[in-house]
Each structure stands twice: as structure tokens, then as C-alpha cells.
Design a protein around this motif. Structure first.
Motif, PDB file in Angstrom:
ATOM      1  N   ILE A 152       7.899   2.518  -6.461  1.00 52.18           N
ATOM      2  CA  ILE A 152       7.312   1.707  -6.124  1.00 52.18           C
ATOM      3  C   ILE A 152       8.013   1.323  -4.616  1.00 52.18           C
ATOM      4  O   ILE A 152       9.463   0.501  -5.183  1.00 52.18           O
ATOM      5  CB  ILE A 152       6.643   0.477  -6.262  1.00 52.18           C
ATOM      6  N   GLU A 200      -1.458  -0.646  -0.351  1.00 53.76           N
ATOM      7  CA  GLU A 200      -2.832  -1.582  -0.148  1.00 53.76           C
ATOM      8  C   GLU A 200      -4.251  -1.563  -0.307  1.00 53.76           C
ATOM      9  O   GLU A 200      -5.174  -1.577  -0.049  1.00 53.76           O
ATOM     10  CB  GLU A 200      -2.289  -2.136   0.422  1.00 53.76           C
ATOM     11  N   LEU A 231       2.641  -3.214   0.257  1.00 54.28           N
ATOM     12  CA  LEU A 231       3.118  -2.370  -0.929  1.00 54.28           C
ATOM     13  C   LEU A 231       2.878  -0.916  -1.494  1.00 54.28           C
ATOM     14  O   LEU A 231       1.528  -0.464  -0.728  1.00 54.28           O
ATOM     15  CB  LEU A 231       1.803  -3.250  -2.797  1.00 54.28           C
ATOM     16  N   LEU A 274      -7.818  -7.026  -4.164  1.00 54.23           N
ATOM     17  CA  LEU A 274      -7.013  -7.104  -3.972  1.00 54.23           C
ATOM     18  C   LEU A 274      -7.180  -8.296  -3.307  1.00 54.23           C
ATOM     19  O   LEU A 274      -5.767  -8.815  -2.994  1.00 54.23           O
ATOM     20  CB  LEU A 274      -6.915  -5.974  -3.041  1.00 54.23           C
ATOM     21  N   ASN A 315      -4.125 -11.330  -3.710  1.00 55.84           N
ATOM     22  CA  ASN A 315      -2.571 -11.339  -3.234  1.00 55.84           C
ATOM     23  C   ASN A 315      -3.486 -13.025  -2.320  1.00 55.84           C
ATOM     24  O   ASN A 315      -2.701 -13.985  -2.360  1.00 55.84           O
ATOM     25  CB  ASN A 315      -3.304 -10.742  -1.731  1.00 55.84           C
ATOM     26  N   LYS A 358      -5.984   1.960 -10.118  1.00 60.19           N
ATOM     27  CA  LYS A 358      -5.260   2.869 -10.674  1.00 60.19           C
ATOM     28  C   LYS A 358      -5.239   3.839  -9.567  1.00 60.19           C
ATOM     29  O   LYS A 358      -4.409   4.874  -8.058  1.00 60.19           O
ATOM     30  CB  LYS A 358      -4.810   3.249 -11.461  1.00 60.19           C
ATOM     31  N   THR A 393      -5.374   2.774  -5.514  1.00 62.11           N
ATOM     32  CA  THR A 393      -4.677   2.186  -4.945  1.00 62.11           C
ATOM     33  C   THR A 393      -2.854   2.848  -5.785  1.00 62.11           C
ATOM     34  O   THR A 393      -1.747   2.908  -5.073  1.00 62.11           O
ATOM     35  CB  THR A 393      -4.099   0.623  -5.895  1.00 62.11           C
ATOM     36  N   PHE A 432      -1.312   2.289  -8.292  1.00 56.90           N
ATOM     37  CA  PHE A 432      -0.681   0.737  -9.043  1.00 56.90           C
ATOM     38  C   PHE A 432      -1.019   0.660 -10.210  1.00 56.90           C
ATOM     39  O   PHE A 432      -2.810   0.388  -9.849  1.00 56.90           O
ATOM     40  CB  PHE A 432      -0.096   0.203  -8.292  1.00 56.90           C
ATOM     41  N   GLU A 449       1.577  -3.747 -12.461  1.00 54.15           N
ATOM     42  CA  GLU A 449       2.374  -3.024 -11.335  1.00 54.15           C
ATOM     43  C   GLU A 449       2.445  -4.111  -9.929  1.00 54.15           C
ATOM     44  O   GLU A 449       2.817  -4.644  -9.071  1.00 54.15           O
ATOM     45  CB  GLU A 449       2.573  -1.547 -11.282  1.00 54.15           C
ATOM     46  N   TYR A 450       1.579  -4.121  -9.695  1.00 55.65           N
ATOM     47  CA  TYR A 450       0.452  -4.720  -8.560  1.00 55.65           C
ATOM     48  C   TYR A 450       0.689  -6.230  -7.744  1.00 55.65           C
ATOM     49  O   TYR A 450       1.733  -6.581  -7.091  1.00 55.65           O
ATOM     50  CB  TYR A 450      -1.098  -4.430  -7.808  1.00 55.65           C
ATOM     51  N   ASN A 460       4.586  -6.766  -8.301  1.00 52.24           N
ATOM     52  CA  ASN A 460       5.953  -6.494  -7.070  1.00 52.24           C
ATOM     53  C   ASN A 460       5.464  -7.625  -6.037  1.00 52.24           C
ATOM     54  O   ASN A 460       6.581  -7.654  -5.248  1.00 52.24           O
ATOM     55  CB  ASN A 460       5.383  -5.362  -7.138  1.00 52.24           C
ATOM     56  N   LYS A 461       3.718  -7.757  -5.897  1.00 52.98           N
ATOM     57  CA  LYS A 461       3.589  -8.416  -5.361  1.00 52.98           C
ATOM     58  C   LYS A 461       4.064 -10.285  -4.792  1.00 52.98           C
ATOM     59  O   LYS A 461       3.969 -10.842  -4.016  1.00 52.98           O
ATOM     60  CB  LYS A 461       1.865  -8.679  -4.773  1.00 52.98           C
TER      61      LYS A 461
END
Length: 282
Positions: free
Chosen positions: A31, A52, A71, A187, A191, A219, A222, A224, A228-229, A232-233
Motif C-alpha cells: 500500500i 480508491e 490510496l 468509500l 472518507n 476487497k 479496492t 484493500f 486496511e483502507y 491508511n486513510k
């Protein structure tokens, strides 16, 4: 990637780097979470890119553009040699190259997250852009007194040509993508709510989808896992806050962590350094 062979590499301070490399065999690219914009020219291989929520299968001559909020990761589909040219750059490198309402990277920064990342070589001739990359590479390999000036001049030319494609050109040349509406909605929600508690149970209830199936769909689309998403975001947003001088504890809670200890562990795992060290360096 440990199997990478660098054919050409050039770096200017912490503002710009140019990399031409080949990996045989290729490996999963971890990533990527960086503060740079990215220009990517695909030369060969059998790779799929996740940006994304979008999965892009690459062909020679294809171009990816990625901003510093997106990402992304790459996964090989076979052992075929993987060759590419990648440029990372940030805003300070471009000082003086915008005027009035025109900013040279508007085509990067004004896109919706995860939209219009890919230019397909079978829809537009990308050879002229590759020609500019070859001039950059020749200037790097010449390693003369004029290298930096030539590299920057050619790179600005590259950005101008990219801007023309996105701003002035026929938008149909930018590959339309069929989005999975469920994934796109999830998503967007994540976000917009990074500062809130985010759990599989909450997402299951909100989107009326079984959490196990939700994980599978997420998964698949994306690249991820859900966590994980989210992790990381959150760290991506925390880095932005810390870079603006927001205190570490305040940044911790602002991105949805309920305690500093967990924030510290995740931040260090993702970035390689503790949050306080990152704040001091930035």
C-alpha cells in the motif's frame, strides 16, 4: 520491490524523483501512502492497479495519474517482467508555473477521488508523452551542469501536455469506468467520516449488506481490506494535519482514534516512524 533493477534514477531534494525500473519477477507493491503526486507510465508486465475503489488492468503505453489523497497498490497477475517509469513530485517543485486561475496541476487536484486516473494508449496516442520522458531520461543520464534545468523544463512540458488532455481535450479519451455503486458509497462514507467510529457492524447496518459479503466485495473492488483502507486513510489525514502544525494528540482524535497508544502503533506501522517524529520533521 526487492526484485527491482533501476535503469535510471534521479532525485532533487525532497521535491521530485524520476524512476525507470524493471522487476523480474514482479512482486506485490505494498500500500502506497505518500505526500507526492504521481505520474506513472506503464511499459510492460501483467499488472493490476487498485486506486480508491477502481481496478485498472494495465497495457503498454497506459498512463496513471495519482494525487496525494488517493490510496493505491499494485498486484502482478503473472511472472512477466514489470517495467515502468514513475515520477513523484510535490507543489514546491512547481512554484512559478501557475498564473491567475490556471494551475498546472488542476487536472490532478480537481478530479473526484478515484476518478479519471487512467489514460489508455488504445484510446489516445501516448507516444508524444513517452518522448518527453525519454528526454528527461537522457538529461539525467548525461549528468551535466544542465541536468536539473533540462529535467525541470521537460517535466513542466509533460504537465502542460497532460493538462491539455484533461482540460482542453475530448473527455471521452479518458477511459470511463464502471463503478460498483455499493463500494463507491462505502468509500465515500468512510472518507467523510474518518473522525467517527467505523466498524463492520455499523457499515453492515448502514448499507444493508452482510458484513462478510461486504468485506468480500470491498476487497475485490479496492484491493484493500476494509480495515486496511480505514487505517491508511486515517494516517494519511493525520499526516496532513501534523504537517500543518496540528498537535499530535489533537490529530489523533481528529482522525477517529479513541486512544493515543493505538494511534501511535498504527501510525508507526504505516509510516515507519512515530507521529511526534513525523511532526518534528515536517
Amino acid at each position: 520491490m526487492k526484485n527491482d533493477k533501476f535503469l535510471t534514477y534521479y532525485q532533487f531534494e525532497d521535491q521530485f524523483d524520476y524512476l525507470h525500473s524493471v522487476a523480474t519477477p514482479p512482486e506485490d507493491v505494498p500500500i502506497e501512502l505518500h505526500d507526492f503526486f504521481e505520474f506513472y507510465y506503464f511499459l510492460s508486465g501483467d499488472m493490476i492497479f487498485y486506486i480508491e475503489g477502481q481496478a485498472y488492468t494495465m497495457n503498454p503505453g497506459d498512463i496513471l495519474i495519482i494525487n496525494n489523497d488517493e490510496l493505491h497498490r499494485a498486484t502482478p497477475r503473472s511472472d512477466e517482467a514489470y517495467e515502468r517509469i514513475v515520477i513523484h513530485f510535490n507543489r514546491p517543485f512547481l512554484e512559478g508555473f501557475s498564473a491567475g486561475d490556471y494551475h498546472i496541476i488542476d487536472f490532478l487536484t480537481k478530479r473526484k477521488l478515484g476518478h479519471a486516473n487512467l489514460i489508455k494508449a488504445d484510446q489516445i496516442d501516448t507516444k508524444p508523452l513517452f518522448s518527453i520522458l525519454q528526454r528527461i531520461e537522457a538529461a539525467v543520464n548525461d549528468n551535466s551542469l544542465y541536468t536539473f534545468t533540462l529535467v525541470k523544463t521537460y517535466f513542466i512540458q509533460l504537465l502542460v501536455e497532460m493538462s491539455r488532455l484533461y482540460v482542453d481535450g475530448d473527455t471521452n479519451i479518458i477511459t470511463p469506468k464502471h463503478y460498483d455503486e455499493r463500494t463507491t458509497s462505502i468509500l465515500k462514507y468512510i472518507n467523510n467520516n474518518l473522525d467517527q467510529k467505523l466498524s463492520l457492524k455499523e457499515l453492515e447496518d448502514l448499507f444493508f449488506i452482510n458484513k462478510y459479503y461486504l468485506c468480500h466485495v470491498f476487497k475485490k473492488n479496492t484491493g484493500f481490506t476494509v480495515f486496511e483502507y480505514i487505517s491508511n486513510k486515517r494516517i494519511m489525514k493525520a499526516k496532513q494535519l501534523l504537517s500543518r502544525g496540528v498537535p499530535v494528540i489533537e490529530a489523533c482524535y481528529a482522525v477517529g482514534f479513541s486512544d493515543y497508544s493505538n494511534f501511535y502503533k498504527v501510525f508507526k506501522r504505516v509510516t515507519g516512524i512515530p507521529p511526534k517524529q513525523f511532526a518534528q520533521q515536517n
